[in-house]
Design a protein around this motif. Structure first.
Motif, PDB file in Angstrom:
ATOM      1  N   GLU A 115     -87.986  12.497  52.016  1.00 20.83           N
ATOM      2  CA  GLU A 115     -89.263  11.797  51.255  1.00 20.83           C
ATOM      3  C   GLU A 115     -89.321  10.148  51.697  1.00 20.83           C
ATOM      4  OE1 GLU A 115     -88.592  10.867  46.877  1.00 20.83           O
ATOM      5  OE2 GLU A 115     -87.804  12.901  47.197  1.00 20.83           O
ATOM      6  N   ASP A 116     -90.491   9.676  51.487  1.00 22.03           N
ATOM      7  CA  ASP A 116     -90.826   8.636  51.645  1.00 22.03           C
ATOM      8  C   ASP A 116     -91.887   8.246  50.815  1.00 22.03           C
ATOM      9  OD1 ASP A 116     -92.908   9.141  53.004  1.00 22.03           O
ATOM     10  OD2 ASP A 116     -92.218   8.320  54.899  1.00 22.03           O
ATOM     11  N   ASP A 117     -92.615   6.972  50.750  1.00 19.74           N
ATOM     12  CA  ASP A 117     -93.669   6.634  49.920  1.00 19.74           C
ATOM     13  C   ASP A 117     -95.093   7.663  50.255  1.00 19.74           C
ATOM     14  OD1 ASP A 117     -92.329   4.881  48.726  1.00 19.74           O
ATOM     15  OD2 ASP A 117     -92.911   3.191  49.941  1.00 19.74           O
ATOM     16  N   PHE A 118     -95.128   8.333  51.442  1.00 22.37           N
ATOM     17  CA  PHE A 118     -96.293   8.987  51.843  1.00 22.37           C
ATOM     18  C   PHE A 118     -95.824  10.613  52.029  1.00 22.37           C
ATOM     19  CE2 PHE A 118     -96.262   4.828  53.427  1.00 22.37           C
ATOM     20  CZ  PHE A 118     -97.419   4.218  52.709  1.00 22.37           C
ATOM     21  N   GLU A 119     -94.680  10.936  52.010  1.00 23.92           N
ATOM     22  CA  GLU A 119     -94.463  12.300  52.518  1.00 23.92           C
ATOM     23  C   GLU A 119     -93.145  12.991  51.708  1.00 23.92           C
ATOM     24  OE1 GLU A 119     -93.623  14.556  56.897  1.00 23.92           O
ATOM     25  OE2 GLU A 119     -93.433  12.330  56.637  1.00 23.92           O
ATOM     26  N   LEU A 120     -93.231  14.031  51.232  1.00 21.08           N
ATOM     27  CA  LEU A 120     -92.187  14.800  50.860  1.00 21.08           C
ATOM     28  C   LEU A 120     -91.907  16.215  51.425  1.00 21.08           C
ATOM     29  CD1 LEU A 120     -91.275  14.927  46.909  1.00 21.08           C
ATOM     30  CD2 LEU A 120     -91.488  16.945  48.421  1.00 21.08           C
ATOM     31  N   LYS A 121     -90.799  16.553  52.059  1.00 19.53           N
ATOM     32  CA  LYS A 121     -90.561  17.854  52.676  1.00 19.53           C
ATOM     33  C   LYS A 121     -89.508  18.293  51.864  1.00 19.53           C
ATOM     34  CE  LYS A 121     -91.599  16.162  57.334  1.00 19.53           C
ATOM     35  NZ  LYS A 121     -91.210  16.009  58.647  1.00 19.53           N
ATOM     36  N   GLU A 122     -89.728  19.673  51.288  1.00 17.72           N
ATOM     37  CA  GLU A 122     -88.622  20.292  50.661  1.00 17.72           C
ATOM     38  C   GLU A 122     -87.671  21.164  51.616  1.00 17.72           C
ATOM     39  OE1 GLU A 122     -89.164  22.258  46.702  1.00 17.72           O
ATOM     40  OE2 GLU A 122     -88.871  24.033  47.641  1.00 17.72           O
ATOM     41  N   MET A 123     -86.510  20.989  51.296  1.00 19.87           N
ATOM     42  CA  MET A 123     -85.276  21.643  52.082  1.00 19.87           C
ATOM     43  C   MET A 123     -84.690  22.708  51.452  1.00 19.87           C
ATOM     44  SD  MET A 123     -83.819  18.484  54.337  1.00 19.87           S
ATOM     45  CE  MET A 123     -82.857  17.572  52.928  1.00 19.87           C
ATOM     46  N   LEU A 124     -84.473  22.376  50.211  1.00 12.76           N
ATOM     47  CA  LEU A 124     -83.604  23.558  49.615  1.00 12.76           C
ATOM     48  C   LEU A 124     -84.076  23.447  47.950  1.00 12.76           C
ATOM     49  CD1 LEU A 124     -79.898  24.537  49.325  1.00 12.76           C
ATOM     50  CD2 LEU A 124     -80.934  23.827  47.343  1.00 12.76           C
ATOM     51  N   GLU A 125     -84.210  24.784  47.525  1.00 10.33           N
ATOM     52  CA  GLU A 125     -84.522  24.725  45.915  1.00 10.33           C
ATOM     53  C   GLU A 125     -83.659  25.918  45.337  1.00 10.33           C
ATOM     54  OE1 GLU A 125     -88.231  24.507  42.873  1.00 10.33           O
ATOM     55  OE2 GLU A 125     -88.530  25.908  44.599  1.00 10.33           O
ATOM     56  N   ARG A 126     -83.110  25.407  44.415  1.00 15.56           N
ATOM     57  CA  ARG A 126     -82.155  26.584  43.526  1.00 15.56           C
ATOM     58  C   ARG A 126     -82.716  26.782  42.166  1.00 15.56           C
ATOM     59  NH1 ARG A 126     -75.857  25.556  42.295  1.00 15.56           N
ATOM     60  NH2 ARG A 126     -75.481  27.441  40.672  1.00 15.56           N
ATOM     61  N   GLN A 127     -82.773  28.019  42.068  1.00 16.27           N
ATOM     62  CA  GLN A 127     -83.447  28.347  40.467  1.00 16.27           C
ATOM     63  C   GLN A 127     -82.284  29.326  40.147  1.00 16.27           C
ATOM     64  OE1 GLN A 127     -87.616  28.748  39.551  1.00 16.27           O
ATOM     65  NE2 GLN A 127     -88.020  28.037  41.534  1.00 16.27           N
TER      66      GLN A 127
END
Length: 360
Positions: A115-127
């Protein structure tokens, strides 16, 4: 790589706290130690499969008022700056759930983002125990290139994603951050007396880039940094404040492979490690922590001025400022004298490292 932000909820004395550290941060207040402990737990997530579990299992139980329907949560979010220009920040969020009866706990959520101030990319999510991550592209990304196939893994409830999933830890987008994250260190006072590890350890003739947590490799760490003028100068300044006759350090050989350290004096004398004062050894330990060839990327020092002679306050402040140009430093237990010396050391250079004070 620098820690840009750390948000902590439900950990020890901390109900909710957000921290944006500087290059050098002076932490005061009753919750300072707990905030540092939270940061070190985050570091443990990147130190192998069992490091976090072993450390977090020793945490005291939550107070009763934090439980709702038999459960309480510890949450954190850490934002790590890029190790190199042009890269995105790494965001790491986690939730750990505790059970009211007994000491049981489980990691119930983790999320890693770029992420930065303009972009967010999810790489991993655990639930719960199910973790899903999308690997990085192995080759150039061209028009029409299909995204990599998602990978799914089942994790034990006491293992972190970084600790359990080597494919994710070694992902080219993640590894530059996690290798540095694993290197965060916290140093308390190390015994400089004859009974302490620095004097008892028999050093071999090898270079060590960083001081160990118990200080046993003091000789090796000094041996490594002493070839570099910019690194040894702050250490030598403090030694001369203790004894104006000191001209430097030498490293006498012991037997075929052994090594020790000695103070050299302007009259030709040499004071070996066993005969040094406790004050001199304590100063050398501080120097090995802060002026190491490869210091910890985030270094927490507890009671940094404890027992230090008045004449070493200004040299210590100068050493801390020099260290903060290379890594992030966090101080707790700072005296008024050292705080004033830090103000002076950081004054007059707005383009230099940033000093932040925070009461928590």
């Amino acid at each position: 790589m620098k820690l840009r932000r750390l948000d902590v909820e439900g950990f020890r004395s901390i109900e909710r706290l957000s921290w944006s550290p500087g290059d050098l941060t002076v932490l005061t207040g009753a919750r300072a130690g707990d905030l540092c402990a939270a940061a070190l737990h985050i570091s443990n997530t990147a130190r192998g499969w069992s490091s976090f579990r072993e450390a977090f299992s020793g945490e005291p139980p939550h107070p009763a008022e934090r439980f709702t329907d038999g459960y309480a949560e510890t949450r954190w979010f850490a934002r790590l700056g890029p190790p190199e220009e042009g890269a995105l920040d790494l965001g790491y969020e986690a939730i750990i759930e505790r059970v009211e009866q007994g000491q049981g706990w489980a990691i119930v959520y983790e999320r890693f983002t770029q992420e930065d101030d303009f972009e967010l990319k999810e790489m991993l999510e655990r639930q719960g125990s199910r973790a899903v991550f999308t690997p990085a592209h192995k080759g150039p990304v061209l028009a029409g290139t299909r995204p990599p196939k998602e990978q799914v893994a089942t994790l034990a409830d006491d293992l972190t994603a970084l600790g359990a999933l080597s494919a994710f830890y070694n992902d080219k987008r993640v590894q530059p951050y996690t290798e540095r994250l694993a290197g965060w260190r916290r140093h308390g006072r190390i015994d400089p007396s004859a009974a302490g590890a620095p004097r008892r350890f028999e050093a071999e003739r090898v270079f060590h880039d960083r001081l160990s947590e118990d200080g046993r490799n003091l000789v090796n760490a000094l041996y490594s940094l002493w070839d570099f003028e910019a690194l040894r100068a702050p250490v030598l300044a403090g030694l001369r404040a203790l004894d104006p006759t000191v001209t430097g350090l030498t490293f006498p050989h012991v037997g075929e492979q052994g090594l020790t350290v000695a103070l050299s004096h302007d009259d030709g004398r040499a004071t070996e490690l066993a005969a040094m004062s406790d004050e001199a050894v304590a100063w050398l330990l501080r120097g090995a922590m802060l002026c190491a060839v490869s210091p910890a990327p985030l270094l927490v020092l507890d009671a940094a001025e404890e027992g230090i002679p008045q004449g070493l306050i200004a040299p210590l402040a100068a050493m801390l400022r020099a260290a903060s140009e290379r890594v992030q430093v966090v101080l707790t237990g700072v005296s008024e004298a050292l705080d004033a010396a830090l103000t002076e050391a950081f004054a007059g250079a707005p383009e230099g490292p940033r000093l932040v004070r925070l009461e928590v």
